[in-house]
Scaffold this motif. Sequence first.
Motif, PDB file in Angstrom:
ATOM      1  N   GLY A  37       0.836  -1.204   0.000  1.00  0.00           N
ATOM      2  CA  GLY A  37       0.000   0.000   0.000  1.00  0.00           C
ATOM      3  C   GLY A  37       0.866   1.247   0.000  1.00  0.00           C
ATOM      4  O   GLY A  37       2.097   1.175   0.101  1.00  0.00           O
ATOM      5  N   SER A  38       0.213   2.415  -0.101  1.00  0.00           N
ATOM      6  CA  SER A  38       0.960   3.685  -0.141  1.00  0.00           C
ATOM      7  C   SER A  38       1.579   3.991   1.215  1.00  0.00           C
ATOM      8  O   SER A  38       2.627   4.643   1.288  1.00  0.00           O
ATOM      9  CB  SER A  38       0.037   4.853  -0.477  1.00  0.00           C
ATOM     10  N   SER A  39       0.931   3.548   2.278  1.00  0.00           N
ATOM     11  CA  SER A  39       1.382   3.942   3.621  1.00  0.00           C
ATOM     12  C   SER A  39       2.838   3.578   3.907  1.00  0.00           C
ATOM     13  O   SER A  39       3.577   4.417   4.427  1.00  0.00           O
ATOM     14  CB  SER A  39       0.461   3.360   4.687  1.00  0.00           C
ATOM     15  N   PRO A  40       3.304   2.354   3.621  1.00  0.00           N
ATOM     16  CA  PRO A  40       4.690   2.037   3.998  1.00  0.00           C
ATOM     17  C   PRO A  40       5.770   2.435   2.999  1.00  0.00           C
ATOM     18  O   PRO A  40       6.952   2.255   3.291  1.00  0.00           O
ATOM     19  CB  PRO A  40       4.651   0.504   4.158  1.00  0.00           C
ATOM     20  N   LEU A  66       1.662  -9.837   4.364  1.00  0.00           N
ATOM     21  CA  LEU A  66       0.275  -9.988   4.815  1.00  0.00           C
ATOM     22  C   LEU A  66      -0.647 -10.636   3.801  1.00  0.00           C
ATOM     23  O   LEU A  66      -1.533 -11.409   4.157  1.00  0.00           O
ATOM     24  CB  LEU A  66      -0.314  -8.597   5.080  1.00  0.00           C
ATOM     25  N   ASP A  67      -0.471 -10.266   2.528  1.00  0.00           N
ATOM     26  CA  ASP A  67      -1.544 -10.633   1.591  1.00  0.00           C
ATOM     27  C   ASP A  67      -1.081 -10.568   0.138  1.00  0.00           C
ATOM     28  O   ASP A  67       0.006 -10.081  -0.166  1.00  0.00           O
ATOM     29  CB  ASP A  67      -2.771  -9.729   1.813  1.00  0.00           C
ATOM     30  N   GLU A  68      -1.941 -11.069  -0.732  1.00  0.00           N
ATOM     31  CA  GLU A  68      -1.668 -11.030  -2.179  1.00  0.00           C
ATOM     32  C   GLU A  68      -2.996 -11.151  -2.923  1.00  0.00           C
ATOM     33  O   GLU A  68      -3.924 -11.829  -2.464  1.00  0.00           O
ATOM     34  CB  GLU A  68      -0.737 -12.176  -2.563  1.00  0.00           C
ATOM     35  N   GLY A 137     -11.418   0.140   7.708  1.00  0.00           N
ATOM     36  CA  GLY A 137     -10.885  -0.479   8.931  1.00  0.00           C
ATOM     37  C   GLY A 137     -10.239  -1.830   8.698  1.00  0.00           C
ATOM     38  O   GLY A 137      -9.922  -2.535   9.647  1.00  0.00           O
ATOM     39  N   HIS A 138     -10.021  -2.197   7.416  1.00  0.00           N
ATOM     40  CA  HIS A 138      -9.402  -3.515   7.200  1.00  0.00           C
ATOM     41  C   HIS A 138      -7.906  -3.494   7.485  1.00  0.00           C
ATOM     42  O   HIS A 138      -7.245  -2.455   7.404  1.00  0.00           O
ATOM     43  CB  HIS A 138      -9.730  -4.091   5.809  1.00  0.00           C
ATOM     44  N   ILE A 139      -7.389  -4.650   7.861  1.00  0.00           N
ATOM     45  CA  ILE A 139      -5.940  -4.833   8.044  1.00  0.00           C
ATOM     46  C   ILE A 139      -5.553  -6.056   7.220  1.00  0.00           C
ATOM     47  O   ILE A 139      -6.261  -7.057   7.227  1.00  0.00           O
ATOM     48  CB  ILE A 139      -5.533  -4.982   9.535  1.00  0.00           C
ATOM     49  N   GLY A 140      -4.409  -5.967   6.529  1.00  0.00           N
ATOM     50  CA  GLY A 140      -4.127  -6.966   5.505  1.00  0.00           C
ATOM     51  C   GLY A 140      -5.282  -6.849   4.527  1.00  0.00           C
ATOM     52  O   GLY A 140      -5.644  -5.759   4.097  1.00  0.00           O
ATOM     53  N   PHE A 141      -5.905  -7.980   4.212  1.00  0.00           N
ATOM     54  CA  PHE A 141      -7.153  -7.920   3.445  1.00  0.00           C
ATOM     55  C   PHE A 141      -8.283  -8.510   4.276  1.00  0.00           C
ATOM     56  O   PHE A 141      -9.217  -9.091   3.738  1.00  0.00           O
ATOM     57  CB  PHE A 141      -7.012  -8.632   2.107  1.00  0.00           C
ATOM     58  N   ASN A 142      -8.188  -8.370   5.593  1.00  0.00           N
ATOM     59  CA  ASN A 142      -9.290  -8.802   6.454  1.00  0.00           C
ATOM     60  C   ASN A 142     -10.368  -7.744   6.384  1.00  0.00           C
ATOM     61  O   ASN A 142     -10.265  -6.696   7.018  1.00  0.00           O
ATOM     62  CB  ASN A 142      -8.809  -8.977   7.907  1.00  0.00           C
ATOM     63  N   SER A 166      -8.401   0.878  -6.903  1.00  0.00           N
ATOM     64  CA  SER A 166      -8.485   1.021  -8.357  1.00  0.00           C
ATOM     65  C   SER A 166      -7.580   2.138  -8.864  1.00  0.00           C
ATOM     66  O   SER A 166      -7.211   2.161 -10.039  1.00  0.00           O
ATOM     67  CB  SER A 166      -9.929   1.275  -8.801  1.00  0.00           C
ATOM     68  N   ARG A 167      -7.181   3.055  -7.968  1.00  0.00           N
ATOM     69  CA  ARG A 167      -6.308   4.154  -8.400  1.00  0.00           C
ATOM     70  C   ARG A 167      -4.983   3.636  -8.967  1.00  0.00           C
ATOM     71  O   ARG A 167      -4.304   4.324  -9.716  1.00  0.00           O
ATOM     72  CB  ARG A 167      -6.046   5.129  -7.240  1.00  0.00           C
ATOM     73  N   LEU A 168      -4.625   2.413  -8.596  1.00  0.00           N
ATOM     74  CA  LEU A 168      -3.337   1.863  -9.034  1.00  0.00           C
ATOM     75  C   LEU A 168      -3.446   1.035 -10.315  1.00  0.00           C
ATOM     76  O   LEU A 168      -2.451   0.617 -10.892  1.00  0.00           O
ATOM     77  CB  LEU A 168      -2.750   0.997  -7.907  1.00  0.00           C
ATOM     78  N   LYS A 201      -8.464  10.556   4.841  1.00  0.00           N
ATOM     79  CA  LYS A 201      -9.255   9.391   4.410  1.00  0.00           C
ATOM     80  C   LYS A 201      -9.239   8.266   5.434  1.00  0.00           C
ATOM     81  O   LYS A 201     -10.090   7.380   5.408  1.00  0.00           O
ATOM     82  CB  LYS A 201      -8.693   8.843   3.098  1.00  0.00           C
ATOM     83  N   LYS A 202      -8.237   8.273   6.313  1.00  0.00           N
ATOM     84  CA  LYS A 202      -8.117   7.201   7.314  1.00  0.00           C
ATOM     85  C   LYS A 202      -8.718   7.615   8.666  1.00  0.00           C
ATOM     86  O   LYS A 202      -8.717   6.813   9.599  1.00  0.00           O
ATOM     87  CB  LYS A 202      -6.636   6.823   7.507  1.00  0.00           C
ATOM     88  N   ALA A 203      -9.184   8.866   8.763  1.00  0.00           N
ATOM     89  CA  ALA A 203      -9.591   9.398  10.080  1.00  0.00           C
ATOM     90  C   ALA A 203     -10.733   8.597  10.710  1.00  0.00           C
ATOM     91  O   ALA A 203     -10.694   8.271  11.903  1.00  0.00           O
ATOM     92  CB  ALA A 203      -9.969  10.871   9.950  1.00  0.00           C
TER      93      ALA A 203
HETATM   94  C1  GLP Z   1      -4.695  -2.598   0.774  1.00  0.00           C
HETATM   95  C2  GLP Z   1      -3.785  -3.596   1.484  1.00  0.00           C
HETATM   96  C3  GLP Z   1      -3.613  -3.269   2.932  1.00  0.00           C
HETATM   97  C4  GLP Z   1      -3.313  -1.796   3.085  1.00  0.00           C
HETATM   98  C5  GLP Z   1      -4.498  -0.999   2.635  1.00  0.00           C
HETATM   99  C6  GLP Z   1      -4.314   0.495   2.777  1.00  0.00           C
HETATM  100  O1  GLP Z   1      -6.000  -3.010   0.680  1.00  0.00           O
HETATM  101  N1  GLP Z   1      -4.232  -4.947   1.373  1.00  0.00           N
HETATM  102  O2  GLP Z   1      -2.582  -4.070   3.488  1.00  0.00           O
HETATM  103  O3  GLP Z   1      -3.020  -1.507   4.426  1.00  0.00           O
HETATM  104  O4  GLP Z   1      -4.736  -1.290   1.266  1.00  0.00           O
HETATM  105  O5  GLP Z   1      -3.556   0.955   1.704  1.00  0.00           O
HETATM  106  P1  GLP Z   1      -2.882   2.363   1.612  1.00  0.00           P
HETATM  107  O6  GLP Z   1      -1.705   2.312   2.526  1.00  0.00           O
HETATM  108  O7  GLP Z   1      -2.486   2.480   0.178  1.00  0.00           O
HETATM  109  O8  GLP Z   1      -3.884   3.369   2.003  1.00  0.00           O
END
Ligand code: GLP
Length: 249
Positions: A37-40, A66-68, A137-142, A166-168, A201-203
Amino acid sequence: MRIIVTKDYEEMSRKAANIIAAQVVMKPNSVLGLATGSSPIGAYKLLVEGYKKGDLDFSEITSINLDEYVGLPAYHNQSYAYFMNENLFSHVNIKQENVFLPNGMEADETKECARYDEIIRTLGPIDLQLLGLGENGHIGFNEPDSFFADGTHKVELTESTINANSRLFNSIDEVPRYAYSMGVGSIFRAKHILLIASGQKKAEALRNTVLGLITPEVPASALKLHDNVTIVADEAALSLISALINKDE
Ligand code: GLP
């Protein structure tokens, strides 16, 4: 939960990178749970700089992502395998054999989930689990659900996540509809969890995570039950709860 407030994305990235770097220095054979994701991206850039300066050594590090996305091969430029190579792995001395992600091309869901859980079980516990936060509020793709999934599972992505991601892609139709994700249980078994969030957007998701009920409708809310969680978030992401946070602490 420990909350570290930062001014913006850059400061969030520096603080997060420092925490990850400290883990790598203090325990050179750490198992890192890494995120996409963009965050890290900013934090990964700083870790690469740290490696290039000679301050960080990843030769004994193991990484379990975390995920794929289901259906994307590792060479697809939107796969998470590709992302990790582009943003971190190919720039540092981590060994390819110590890097793990779910295989999005494995059609047999039971087999792939069992394989990934076995990797987490044998290489874990994860020392430091990095997490971004979905807008819902998802983490990974939970994704929001009626229960917290324990192990790796195949997820049908929600419209909110498909829209956000979809932006990507060239078009929304190209966004995969399914993903393999580590479960909340596996995330929870990490010794230290580092959640990062930036931007308005995360607030709402962050407010629900920190102040809301513990509910699988907000998967990140489970983190309140863990005894070693650090949230590094910028003022915009914390804007709905800033009044409750003493910045001087
Ligand atoms: C995706 C990933 C998540 C990530 C989330 C937020 O759905 N599976 O692991 O935390 O998006 O992404 P971003 O950091 O780009 O906002």
